[in-house]
Scaffold this motif. Structure first.
Motif, mmCIF file in Angstrom:
data_model
loop_
_atom_site.group_PDB
_atom_site.id
_atom_site.type_symbol
_atom_site.label_atom_id
_atom_site.label_comp_id
_atom_site.label_asym_id
_atom_site.label_seq_id
_atom_site.Cartn_x
_atom_site.Cartn_y
_atom_site.Cartn_z
ATOM 1 N N ALA A 2 0.838 -1.201 0.000
ATOM 2 C CA ALA A 2 0.000 0.000 0.000
ATOM 3 C C ALA A 2 0.873 1.252 0.000
ATOM 4 C CB ALA A 2 -0.908 -0.002 1.224
ATOM 5 N N LYS A 3 0.394 2.293 -0.684
ATOM 6 C CA LYS A 3 1.123 3.546 -0.724
ATOM 7 C C LYS A 3 1.106 4.211 0.640
ATOM 8 C CE LYS A 3 0.334 4.580 -5.600
ATOM 9 N NZ LYS A 3 -0.248 5.542 -6.564
ATOM 10 N N VAL A 4 2.230 4.806 0.996
ATOM 11 C CA VAL A 4 2.350 5.523 2.269
ATOM 12 C C VAL A 4 1.746 6.909 2.103
ATOM 13 C CG1 VAL A 4 3.969 6.452 3.961
ATOM 14 C CG2 VAL A 4 4.425 4.241 2.866
ATOM 15 N N SER A 5 0.914 7.308 3.041
ATOM 16 C CA SER A 5 0.259 8.610 2.953
ATOM 17 C C SER A 5 1.078 9.678 3.665
ATOM 18 C CB SER A 5 -1.138 8.539 3.573
ATOM 19 O OG SER A 5 -1.043 8.357 4.977
ATOM 20 N N MET A 6 0.741 10.924 3.379
ATOM 21 C CA MET A 6 1.400 12.041 4.047
ATOM 22 C C MET A 6 1.066 12.048 5.534
ATOM 23 S SD MET A 6 1.512 16.004 2.705
ATOM 24 C CE MET A 6 2.015 15.521 1.066
ATOM 25 N N ARG A 7 -0.144 11.596 5.891
ATOM 26 C CA ARG A 7 -0.542 11.491 7.294
ATOM 27 C C ARG A 7 0.362 10.519 8.044
ATOM 28 N NH1 ARG A 7 -2.273 13.988 11.304
ATOM 29 N NH2 ARG A 7 -4.031 14.823 10.074
ATOM 30 N N GLU A 8 0.684 9.385 7.408
ATOM 31 C CA GLU A 8 1.560 8.404 8.056
ATOM 32 C C GLU A 8 2.956 8.972 8.275
ATOM 33 O OE1 GLU A 8 0.562 4.029 6.680
ATOM 34 O OE2 GLU A 8 0.273 5.416 4.991
ATOM 35 N N VAL A 9 3.449 9.736 7.295
ATOM 36 C CA VAL A 9 4.760 10.372 7.452
ATOM 37 C C VAL A 9 4.723 11.359 8.614
ATOM 38 C CG1 VAL A 9 6.459 11.893 6.365
ATOM 39 C CG2 VAL A 9 5.361 10.084 5.027
ATOM 40 N N ALA A 10 3.633 12.146 8.680
ATOM 41 C CA ALA A 10 3.496 13.130 9.756
ATOM 42 C C ALA A 10 3.470 12.446 11.128
ATOM 43 C CB ALA A 10 2.224 13.947 9.541
ATOM 44 N N ASP A 11 2.710 11.350 11.267
ATOM 45 C CA ASP A 11 2.641 10.629 12.549
ATOM 46 C C ASP A 11 4.001 10.057 12.920
ATOM 47 O OD1 ASP A 11 -0.031 11.237 12.680
ATOM 48 O OD2 ASP A 11 -0.714 9.276 11.950
ATOM 49 N N HIS A 12 4.702 9.504 11.925
ATOM 50 C CA HIS A 12 6.008 8.890 12.177
ATOM 51 C C HIS A 12 7.036 9.919 12.640
ATOM 52 C CE1 HIS A 12 8.721 5.444 11.696
ATOM 53 N NE2 HIS A 12 9.628 6.318 11.245
ATOM 54 N N ALA A 13 6.956 11.134 12.053
ATOM 55 C CA ALA A 13 7.917 12.191 12.395
ATOM 56 C C ALA A 13 7.464 13.032 13.577
ATOM 57 C CB ALA A 13 8.138 13.090 11.181
ATOM 58 N N GLY A 14 6.201 12.867 13.998
ATOM 59 C CA GLY A 14 5.691 13.644 15.119
ATOM 60 C C GLY A 14 5.436 15.094 14.769
ATOM 61 N N VAL A 15 4.978 15.354 13.529
ATOM 62 C CA VAL A 15 4.700 16.717 13.088
ATOM 63 C C VAL A 15 3.318 16.736 12.446
ATOM 64 C CG1 VAL A 15 7.147 17.241 12.718
ATOM 65 C CG2 VAL A 15 5.769 16.342 10.817
ATOM 66 N N SER A 16 2.908 17.924 11.995
ATOM 67 C CA SER A 16 1.608 18.041 11.331
ATOM 68 C C SER A 16 1.720 17.674 9.850
ATOM 69 C CB SER A 16 1.084 19.472 11.454
ATOM 70 O OG SER A 16 1.874 20.359 10.674
ATOM 71 N N VAL A 17 0.560 17.379 9.249
ATOM 72 C CA VAL A 17 0.535 17.092 7.816
ATOM 73 C C VAL A 17 1.006 18.317 7.025
ATOM 74 C CG1 VAL A 17 -0.968 16.563 5.852
ATOM 75 C CG2 VAL A 17 -1.298 15.365 8.017
ATOM 76 N N GLY A 18 0.650 19.489 7.491
ATOM 77 C CA GLY A 18 1.069 20.718 6.830
ATOM 78 C C GLY A 18 2.578 20.857 6.786
ATOM 79 N N THR A 19 3.235 20.457 7.895
ATOM 80 C CA THR A 19 4.699 20.529 7.931
ATOM 81 C C THR A 19 5.307 19.586 6.902
ATOM 82 O OG1 THR A 19 4.714 21.134 10.274
ATOM 83 C CG2 THR A 19 6.732 20.184 9.380
ATOM 84 N N VAL A 20 4.763 18.383 6.807
ATOM 85 C CA VAL A 20 5.250 17.427 5.810
ATOM 86 C C VAL A 20 5.069 17.999 4.412
ATOM 87 C CG1 VAL A 20 4.940 15.135 4.804
ATOM 88 C CG2 VAL A 20 4.781 15.441 7.286
ATOM 89 N N GLU A 44 12.391 6.211 5.570
ATOM 90 C CA GLU A 44 12.090 4.966 6.291
ATOM 91 C C GLU A 44 10.787 4.331 5.810
ATOM 92 O OE1 GLU A 44 12.125 5.888 10.430
ATOM 93 O OE2 GLU A 44 14.226 6.529 10.420
ATOM 94 N N LEU A 45 9.795 5.156 5.509
ATOM 95 C CA LEU A 45 8.487 4.633 5.118
ATOM 96 C C LEU A 45 8.350 4.424 3.609
ATOM 97 C CD1 LEU A 45 6.158 6.764 7.432
ATOM 98 C CD2 LEU A 45 6.967 4.421 7.790
ATOM 99 N N GLY A 46 9.279 5.023 2.842
ATOM 100 C CA GLY A 46 9.199 4.886 1.391
ATOM 101 C C GLY A 46 8.102 5.729 0.775
ATOM 102 N N PHE A 47 7.866 6.922 1.327
ATOM 103 C CA PHE A 47 6.827 7.816 0.820
ATOM 104 C C PHE A 47 7.215 8.346 -0.552
ATOM 105 C CE2 PHE A 47 5.408 12.253 0.286
ATOM 106 C CZ PHE A 47 4.042 12.068 0.298
ATOM 107 N N VAL A 48 6.236 8.361 -1.486
ATOM 108 C CA VAL A 48 6.435 8.927 -2.812
ATOM 109 C C VAL A 48 5.440 10.069 -2.998
ATOM 110 C CG1 VAL A 48 6.377 8.519 -5.295
ATOM 111 C CG2 VAL A 48 7.195 6.721 -3.757
ATOM 112 N N ARG A 49 5.959 11.236 -3.351
ATOM 113 C CA ARG A 49 5.100 12.402 -3.534
ATOM 114 C C ARG A 49 4.119 12.186 -4.687
ATOM 115 N NH1 ARG A 49 7.889 18.066 -4.864
ATOM 116 N NH2 ARG A 49 8.646 16.830 -6.610
ATOM 117 N N ASN A 50 2.884 12.588 -4.504
ATOM 118 C CA ASN A 50 1.855 12.473 -5.535
ATOM 119 C C ASN A 50 1.965 13.672 -6.479
ATOM 120 O OD1 ASN A 50 -0.459 12.358 -7.084
ATOM 121 N ND2 ASN A 50 -1.753 11.649 -5.412
ATOM 122 N N ALA A 51 2.741 13.457 -7.573
ATOM 123 C CA ALA A 51 2.972 14.564 -8.505
ATOM 124 C C ALA A 51 1.690 15.001 -9.185
ATOM 125 C CB ALA A 51 4.015 14.151 -9.548
ATOM 126 N N ALA A 52 0.802 14.037 -9.460
ATOM 127 C CA ALA A 52 -0.444 14.380 -10.149
ATOM 128 C C ALA A 52 -1.289 15.325 -9.312
ATOM 129 C CB ALA A 52 -1.226 13.108 -10.456
#
Length: 335
Positions: A2-20, A44-52
């Motif tokens: 499954a694709k890693v979401s920006m929310r998951e990155v934010a939770d993992h880093a302990g910051v807001s989605v806006g910061t990510v 670490e999570l392998g997040f890929v930015r959604n260019a579209a």
């Protein structure tokens, strides 16, 4: 996976989605230490930015679209190389489509690139109707014609004076003492081919010489070889003593036919002039005389001009025309 979401990155880093989002989009609003934590989470999570999604928000992408007649033709490969270099220097990517000289296929690529919100379109059109391109330009996507003049349409262009190139080829053939020149090439519906033939005809006009045309459906080595077989089979008094080929691929094929299917000598019995001066024109069995087009410069200039117009508040269009150059080699008679 499954694709890693920006929310998951934010939770993992302990910051807001806006910061990510700020970090992903290169904003300077985030402290260096926080950005480092976000980037570690991304890795670490392998997040890929959604260019579209980013394109939808910004209204454009970081790409240009290039549609040419034939990517297997070394001339267009060089045009694409020059365009790609200019894109690299501007931080853009280049998407390439091959129309195969098919108007419907060209139209599909143009629509596809426009739907992807490219920053601009570079197109070598197949047909004479440029209304689709003019319409796309009118809707806000800059369009640049490459190797083709605008001919009254509200479009910018970067091209070469093919009429002058045709005159150059015939000037050289006639100066070498050839008195039965012929033209090899087609389809004449392509303006580049038609203009080269026009220049050649202008040169023989009033001289009392004919310029028979051996038409081809394609601008390929095989088409040139097929035309060459027909020419070398003609009786001595009817056979041309020189040919001007609409491009180098035709000239290479024509040369193959002369060497494979006849005892004719190049250039003593039949001289050959090509057009484009592709990279291996000098390394053919008999080095090929050719009318050189600055292919890489065409591609580079097209990108640079399009980006300049994109950044300008003016709606003015620009037509840039280069002058070709005759490169003399062993396939024509010495002057």
């Amino acid at each position: 996976m499954a694709k890693v979401s920006m929310r998951e990155v934010a939770d993992h880093a302990g910051v807001s989605v806006g910061t990510v989002s700020h970090v992903v989009n290169g904003s300077s609003k985030v402290a260096a230490s926080t950005a480092e934590k976000v980037n570690e989470a991304i890795d670490e999570l392998g997040f890929v930015r959604n260019a579209a999604a980013r394109q939808l928000r910004s209204g454009h992408s970081s790409s240009l679209g290039l549609v040419v007649l034939d990517t297997s033709n070394p001339f267009f490969a060089s045009v694409a190389h020059g365009a790609r270099q200019a894109c690299d220097e501007s931080g853009l990517s280049l998407l390439i489509g091959d129309s195969g000289t098919d108007e419907a296929r060209e139209s599909k690529y143009v629509d596809l690139f426009a739907e992807q919100r490219v920053n601009g379109l570079l197109v070598t059109p197949t047909g004479s109707d440029l209304s689709q391109l003019e319409s796309i330009a009118g809707r806000g996507t800059p369009v640049m014609l490459v190797d083709r003049a605008s001919n009254g349409y509200a479009l910018s262009s970067v091209t070469v004076d093919n009429v002058a190139g045709g005159r150059m080829a015939l000037d050289h053939i006639l100066a070498g003492g050839c008195m039965r020149p012929a033209f090899i090439g087609g389809p004449q519906s392509l303006p580049q081919v038609a203009d080269r033939l026009l220049g050649a005809r202008e040169r023989v006009a009033g001289s009392g010489l004919d310029l028979p045309v051996f038409g081809t459906e394609e601008l390929t080595i095989l088409a040139g070889r097929n035309a060459g077989e027909k020419v070398v089979a003609l009786p001595d008094g009817e056979r041309p003593d020189a040919v001007f080929c609409a491009n180098d691929l035709l000239a290479v094929g024509f040369m193959q036919a002369v060497l494979m299917f006849s005892d004719l000598r190049i250039p003593d019995d039949i001289a050959i002039v090509g057009y484009d001066d592709i990279d291996y024109a000098f390394s053919t069995i008999v080095p090929l005389t050719s009318v050189r087009q600055p292919a890489e410069l065409l591609g580079r200039t097209a990108v640079e001009t399009l980006l300049q117009e994109n950044a300008s508040v003016s709606s003015e269009h620009h037509d840039r025309e280069f002058t070709p150059e005759l490169v003399v080699r062993g396939s024509t008679r010495p002057i």
